[in-house]
Each structure stands twice: as C-alpha cells, then as structure tokens.
Motif scaffolding. Sequence first.
Motif, mmCIF file in Angstrom:
data_model
loop_
_atom_site.group_PDB
_atom_site.id
_atom_site.type_symbol
_atom_site.label_atom_id
_atom_site.label_comp_id
_atom_site.label_asym_id
_atom_site.label_seq_id
_atom_site.Cartn_x
_atom_site.Cartn_y
_atom_site.Cartn_z
ATOM 1 N N ASP A 117 14.553 -4.260 -9.095
ATOM 2 C CA ASP A 117 16.136 -3.542 -9.275
ATOM 3 C C ASP A 117 16.506 -3.895 -7.797
ATOM 4 O OD1 ASP A 117 15.636 -2.777 -11.794
ATOM 5 O OD2 ASP A 117 15.392 -0.792 -11.360
ATOM 6 N N ARG A 118 15.670 -4.056 -6.734
ATOM 7 C CA ARG A 118 16.282 -4.127 -5.369
ATOM 8 C C ARG A 118 17.123 -5.515 -5.391
ATOM 9 N NH1 ARG A 118 17.188 0.247 -5.071
ATOM 10 N NH2 ARG A 118 15.675 0.453 -6.851
ATOM 11 N N PHE A 119 16.664 -6.548 -6.252
ATOM 12 C CA PHE A 119 17.283 -7.814 -6.267
ATOM 13 C C PHE A 119 18.945 -7.453 -6.637
ATOM 14 C CE2 PHE A 119 13.355 -10.348 -6.891
ATOM 15 C CZ PHE A 119 13.791 -11.305 -5.975
ATOM 16 N N ARG A 120 19.228 -6.521 -7.022
ATOM 17 C CA ARG A 120 20.930 -6.405 -7.208
ATOM 18 C C ARG A 120 21.593 -6.215 -5.906
ATOM 19 N NH1 ARG A 120 24.103 -3.539 -11.444
ATOM 20 N NH2 ARG A 120 22.160 -3.025 -12.584
ATOM 21 N N ASP A 144 0.946 -1.154 -0.123
ATOM 22 C CA ASP A 144 -0.064 0.091 -0.074
ATOM 23 C C ASP A 144 0.923 1.338 -0.025
ATOM 24 O OD1 ASP A 144 -2.801 1.327 0.597
ATOM 25 O OD2 ASP A 144 -1.444 2.159 2.123
ATOM 26 N N THR A 145 1.881 1.381 0.701
ATOM 27 C CA THR A 145 2.705 2.330 0.926
ATOM 28 C C THR A 145 3.531 2.775 -0.467
ATOM 29 O OG1 THR A 145 2.996 2.009 3.329
ATOM 30 C CG2 THR A 145 4.874 3.524 2.182
ATOM 31 N N LEU A 146 4.057 1.436 -0.927
ATOM 32 C CA LEU A 146 4.924 1.603 -2.118
ATOM 33 C C LEU A 146 3.859 2.017 -3.356
ATOM 34 C CD1 LEU A 146 6.688 -1.749 -2.046
ATOM 35 C CD2 LEU A 146 7.831 0.537 -2.651
ATOM 36 N N THR A 147 2.821 1.642 -3.653
ATOM 37 C CA THR A 147 1.727 2.173 -4.707
ATOM 38 C C THR A 147 1.453 3.392 -4.636
ATOM 39 O OG1 THR A 147 -0.038 0.856 -3.678
ATOM 40 C CG2 THR A 147 1.068 -0.210 -5.232
ATOM 41 N N GLY A 148 1.021 3.768 -3.268
ATOM 42 C CA GLY A 148 0.619 5.181 -2.815
ATOM 43 C C GLY A 148 1.751 6.187 -3.097
ATOM 44 N N ILE A 149 2.770 6.109 -2.409
ATOM 45 C CA ILE A 149 3.874 6.954 -2.750
ATOM 46 C C ILE A 149 4.296 7.321 -4.026
ATOM 47 C CG2 ILE A 149 5.986 7.977 -1.833
ATOM 48 C CD1 ILE A 149 3.687 7.955 0.286
ATOM 49 N N GLY A 156 2.268 6.431 -6.872
ATOM 50 C CA GLY A 156 1.506 7.005 -7.305
ATOM 51 C C GLY A 156 1.201 8.643 -7.123
ATOM 52 N N ILE A 157 1.734 9.244 -6.056
ATOM 53 C CA ILE A 157 1.672 10.478 -5.913
ATOM 54 C C ILE A 157 2.828 11.336 -6.658
ATOM 55 C CG2 ILE A 157 -0.059 10.689 -4.412
ATOM 56 C CD1 ILE A 157 2.240 11.139 -2.294
ATOM 57 N N GLY A 158 3.694 10.619 -7.210
ATOM 58 C CA GLY A 158 5.056 10.989 -7.848
ATOM 59 C C GLY A 158 6.130 11.170 -6.897
ATOM 60 N N ALA A 159 6.022 10.561 -5.720
ATOM 61 C CA ALA A 159 7.128 10.991 -4.690
ATOM 62 C C ALA A 159 8.315 9.922 -4.789
ATOM 63 C CB ALA A 159 6.650 11.133 -3.297
ATOM 64 N N ARG A 160 8.471 9.256 -6.029
ATOM 65 C CA ARG A 160 9.467 8.334 -5.952
ATOM 66 C C ARG A 160 10.849 8.658 -5.276
ATOM 67 N NH1 ARG A 160 11.148 4.542 -10.513
ATOM 68 N NH2 ARG A 160 13.026 3.951 -10.070
ATOM 69 N N PRO A 161 11.438 7.677 -4.686
ATOM 70 C CA PRO A 161 12.772 7.996 -3.709
ATOM 71 C C PRO A 161 13.765 8.541 -4.919
ATOM 72 C CG PRO A 161 12.161 5.715 -3.847
ATOM 73 C CD PRO A 161 10.973 6.432 -4.270
ATOM 74 N N THR A 162 14.916 9.131 -4.231
ATOM 75 C CA THR A 162 15.979 9.721 -5.051
ATOM 76 C C THR A 162 17.149 8.882 -4.495
ATOM 77 O OG1 THR A 162 16.241 11.541 -3.847
ATOM 78 C CG2 THR A 162 14.952 11.901 -5.779
ATOM 79 N N GLY A 163 18.296 9.076 -5.003
ATOM 80 C CA GLY A 163 19.496 8.592 -4.450
ATOM 81 C C GLY A 163 19.824 8.897 -3.206
ATOM 82 N N LEU A 181 11.128 3.707 1.334
ATOM 83 C CA LEU A 181 10.323 2.750 0.209
ATOM 84 C C LEU A 181 11.352 1.595 -0.037
ATOM 85 C CD1 LEU A 181 8.612 5.028 -2.172
ATOM 86 C CD2 LEU A 181 7.711 3.943 0.037
ATOM 87 N N ARG A 182 12.746 1.835 -0.240
ATOM 88 C CA ARG A 182 13.603 0.768 -0.256
ATOM 89 C C ARG A 182 13.701 -0.153 0.799
ATOM 90 N NH1 ARG A 182 16.435 5.575 -1.331
ATOM 91 N NH2 ARG A 182 17.328 6.017 -3.443
#
Length: 688
Positions: free
Chosen positions: A528-531, A457-462, A464-471, A478-479
């Motif tokens: 991508d977290r599998f890396r 829920d947290t991953l899709t919600g955040i 979904g509002i365009g707040a993707r985590p950055t470096g 979210l990581r």
Amino acid sequence: MAANTLLVELGVEELPPNAIDTLSDALAEGLHRGLRDADVAHGEVYAYATPRRLAVRIEALNDKQPDREVEKRGPALAAAFKDGQPTKAAEGFARSCGVGVDQLIHLETDKGTWLGYREQQKGESIAALLPTILQKAIDSLPVPKNMRWGASRVEFSRPVHWLVVLYGNQVIDAEALGLAAGRTTYGHRFHAPEAIELAHADDYLSSLEQAWVLADRQVRRERIREQVLSEAEVQEASAVIDEALLVEVSGLVEWPVALTGSFDERFLEVPAECLISSMKANQKYFHLLDDQGRLKPLFITISNIDSSDPSRVIEGNEKVIRPRLADAVFFYDTDRKRSLASRTAELAGVVFQKQLGTLADKAHRSAAVAAFIAGQIGGEASHARRAAELAKCDLVTEMVLEFPELQGTMGRYYATQDGEPAEVAQAMEEQYLPRFASDAIPQSRTGQALALADRLDTLTGIFGIGARPTGTKDPFALRRAAIGVLNILIKGELGLDLRELLDLAATQHQELPYAEKLVDEVLDYMLDRFRAWGHDEGISTEAYLAVRARPVTRPLDFSRRLRAVQAFTGREEAAALAAANKRVSNILAKQADEVGSAVDASLLQDAAEKSLHDAVNSLRSSVTPLLGEARYQEALDALAGLREPVDAFFDQVMVMTEDQDVRSNRLALLADLRGLFLEVADIAQLQQ
C-alpha cells in the motif's frame, strides 16, 4: 472603503528558537483566517519574528466589512396565517426582526413558501472586529509549553511585555494576554533598549532596523548565511551551512554578527563527525572545511551583539568550546579501549520492545535474515551475519550516548579500528539508510542486507504484537521502515520476493500474538505504500490501482509495472482499451460458469471475432518473451494494437448469443484477451 496597513506585535522574553517559525506563521494564519471569515479584504500578509517578538503586518486592509443583505427565514406560510390572520408564529418572527408582519416577505423554495425578512446590515469597522480576531488568533497558537509569571494568571510560552496593534497611524483599542494595545515597541536589548514610538504601521521594519533588530526572519537568515560565507572566504575555507542549524541560530539573535574562532589542532585526532556534532549541538557553531574536505580547527559563531572588542567575544567562545571538544576526545578514547564485539553482552540489558525482547534478541533475529538476503543478492552471508551481530553495539558507547545522531557513524569507526572486514564496518553506517524517502540507499551488499533485515524484523515484530500504526500514531516509524525497504529493493535493483522475506523474518520471532495472518497483513501494508511512492514519482492513483490489483510481491517488479502502466495511460488507445477491459471484466464476472476453458476456432462465426482471435494469438507469441524479461512498457505498447479488433468485436458481435456453445466460446475469447493485459496489470482500473 479606505485601506491601510495593520501591524500586530507581541513582545516576549526569549522564545524557544525552534518554536519561533511555527508560532509566527500560526499568528499570521490566525489573523488572516479571522479577517477572511469576517469578509474583510486585504493585501499581502507578512509574518515576522525574533527571539523577543512575534509580529504580523497586513497590507491594504479595508477599514470595515462590506455592507451585506441578510435574509432570515421564518415559519412556513401555511403555519403563519390562519383564516387570513397572522398566527403567533408569524407575529413572533416579525418581533424578532424588529418589524411588523406586513413588512415580511414571502420566500419561495423547493420545499414550499415561507415567511422571510431581508435587511441591509452595515459592515462593522476593523476597530470593532479586530479585538476578537486577535484574541482568537492568540488562543489558537500552538504554544509548546505554557508558563505563568509574577502574580498573573495569564499563560504563554514566555512572559509577555508589550502589545502593538496599529492600523495605519491609529492604535486599535484591544487587549491580549493581560496587555493593552499601544504603539510602543522596543529595539535590541543591549544596543537600543529604549522605547520606540511607532508613528505608522509602515514604519515597523525600518524603525527596528535602526534599533539593531532585523525583524524579518528570512532577511536575518540570509544575513547570517552571507556573513558565514564571507568569514569562511577570509579563512580560505568552505563553510558547511546546515539549514536546520541556520534556522535555529537565526532564532537566537536579533542582530547577527559572525565571528571566527579556533581550537587546538590536537582535537582533530578525533573523528570529524564527533567534533562537528559537539559544535552544532552544544554551541550552535558552523564548521569549516579545507579544500580537501577535511575539518579545519576553526568555527564560526553568530553573536547577538556588535561588540567594540570582537576578540573578547571570540575568546569567550573558544574558552567554552575547549572542554566540549575535550569531552569528545575523552568519549572517543574511552570507547576505543573496548571492541564493538565486547559490547554485545550489554545489548541484552537494553529493551527494544517489552514483548519483542532486547536489542540482543533483535540482533540475533536480524542476523539470520541478513545472511539469507546477502546470499540472494550476491553478497557475503558471513559478513552480513557479523554486521547484524555488531549493528547496535555502538548504541551503548559513550560517544553515541552523548550524541545519538552519531549512531552508525561511530559503529563504522570502531569496527574499522577493530579490524572488522571493510563491508562490515561500512554496513554499520549504512544500516540506517535511507533515512527519508529521497535519501541514498546502502551501496554495499552487506549494508543492503542489514538495512533490509533490521526493518523487516521491526515490521513483523510490531505488527505481530498488534501495534499496527494508525493515521495519527506510528511510534516505531513503520511507514518510514516500509518505504525504506521498498526504496532499497527498487533503487538497488534487487528482485527479491517480499512475501518470502517477511515469512523468514516472521519465523525468527518465537511468540507473536497475531502471527496467524501476520505476513499477509504486513505485505499488504507495505505494498500500500506504493501509492505514496508512486505519487512522488509522478504516477497516478489509477496506475497504482491497476498494478495493485495483481498478486505482485516483488517490489522491483511492481515498480516496473507501475512505470509501464503510467506510460501506457499517455497513449490514445489507453482509454478505449481500459473501457473494453472494464466491460470484459463485468461480463466475465456475471458469466463465470459459462466461460470456456479454451477458444475453439471452429466455433468462431463472425469476421470480427475471428480477427480478434488471430490478433490475440499473434500478440501472445510476441508479448510473452517481453513479459519474461519484465519489459512491460514494450508489452503494453504491443497490446495497444488490439484497439481496432476489440472495437470491431464489440460493435459487430453479440457475445450473449442464444447458442450456448458459441456464447461460451466467445466468453473464452474475451477471457484470453483480458488475460493478456492481466499479465502486466488490470488496466480496467484506469476507468476509476
């Protein structure tokens, strides 16, 4: 060159205990970096710290830089002379070097010949270099919050009172933070407050220990550990030594003395976690357990003085802890007057995220996803739904408001008291597992369903509002949420499809500005977290890329493929077959229109291509059942047998023959070969 020990000590008022290690290491690193940049050789670097000092000792430090030959390059030779006479450019360069034009040399480079000058530069002494190095090191300290004191304009974490800079037995003439360097330090504030004149830098640790100060952080930390364990042994109990608490306590004292106190047994009616949190957070006490693992009405405090009457120190601590534990009893009793379910209405007043609504909205969304997951993994859907509805209710209880670290734990206690099903109560605590990559996962199916639903829920919600985590920014962790989902699915051996779960979680949100490509974006982010996950498991980046190249959306399946490919890389056939797959991939990519739909055996001409065709067909029949059972390593082991027929094919067969039908048929054979490997992974990626 001579060498000696360097000592730098900065005397301060009590530093924040959790900042001491960071500041101490940073000062040592700053000095080390400055000496390295100045090319001054030295031995070991030691960082020391107490609440009242930051210090660095550097052994075998050379007393000067080595002499160096310095080369300067001037104008190009063509521009330096005209008609055999030096130009203004040549004369100006010579003046800058302090010599005549006739003393300049020619420097040959790949770009031509230039005027140049070489000179021997004397190395500067450590006395001349150190003031600047020290100032830069102090300026770069990661001070959590600066302050000023008195009329001074100097800023630092705490007021500073003395500065020691000793090179052997000599004081280096330096200044920092408004202080002139000297050889005077100070011992324990109460046991030995008098000034100490250090004769030599090597005397530092022993002089301070005689003055009731253990300056070595690790020595002081281990002294505390030994004392706590010894006190526990006297009480016929076992001490629980939380490493973070040990670090914090060691940052509060210069001369640790462990003392054991007690509290009224009636407090043990409160859940042990509440008492432990109160003792750790408020008083920095270590707690004790009996041989059954139950909390004993005892605590160990670390005093900063060796009192002539320890009983008075103990009595003071017992007096202080009593009201703290009484508060815990009050919070617990107050919370138990209401059920968790009665608090659901309060969640509507707690914002989760302004665009995603309240905790009540989150609970409603998570309930649907948790119920679905529970049904898929053999759990009870009604339990999962109920657990999701109650999951955040303990956040508005008095106990968790006072001790946030008890979230989930108090939910378990209160749900049990309310008569909720055992798995529902257990899930209250398990929803936060795993807290970090190597942490345990939920053990109950209800807990697994709830932990997955909450994170999805947290991953899709955040997203979904365009707040993707950055470096550098990941305010909603979210990581950690993504890795938590992967760990639950893999360690719990849950063969769920991540795309299906994300689709369901996304549809629970009513309006999301970035809903169009949401599921694909979150899926890619999670895979991508599998890396990093693979790196922790000893899996190479190339193996990860090989599996990532395939459309695998079940994390459990992804992890099995990763391990299989990693094992395959250890075979001697791996490199040759990876290279062959890369070659096949390149050929097919350029000839896509000519690849036949199936191999026509009647068009096979050369023995090598017939042999490869037979091998591929034979292996397909034996490998297909293995793939169906996800026995990928066995499948790749079997496919390793293709090395010889593949090598023979490329040695003896011309794929791009002029006969179009034969060419198309051979391309179809290569497509069959590659298709077998692609059932597991794109091993051509092992050539990266």
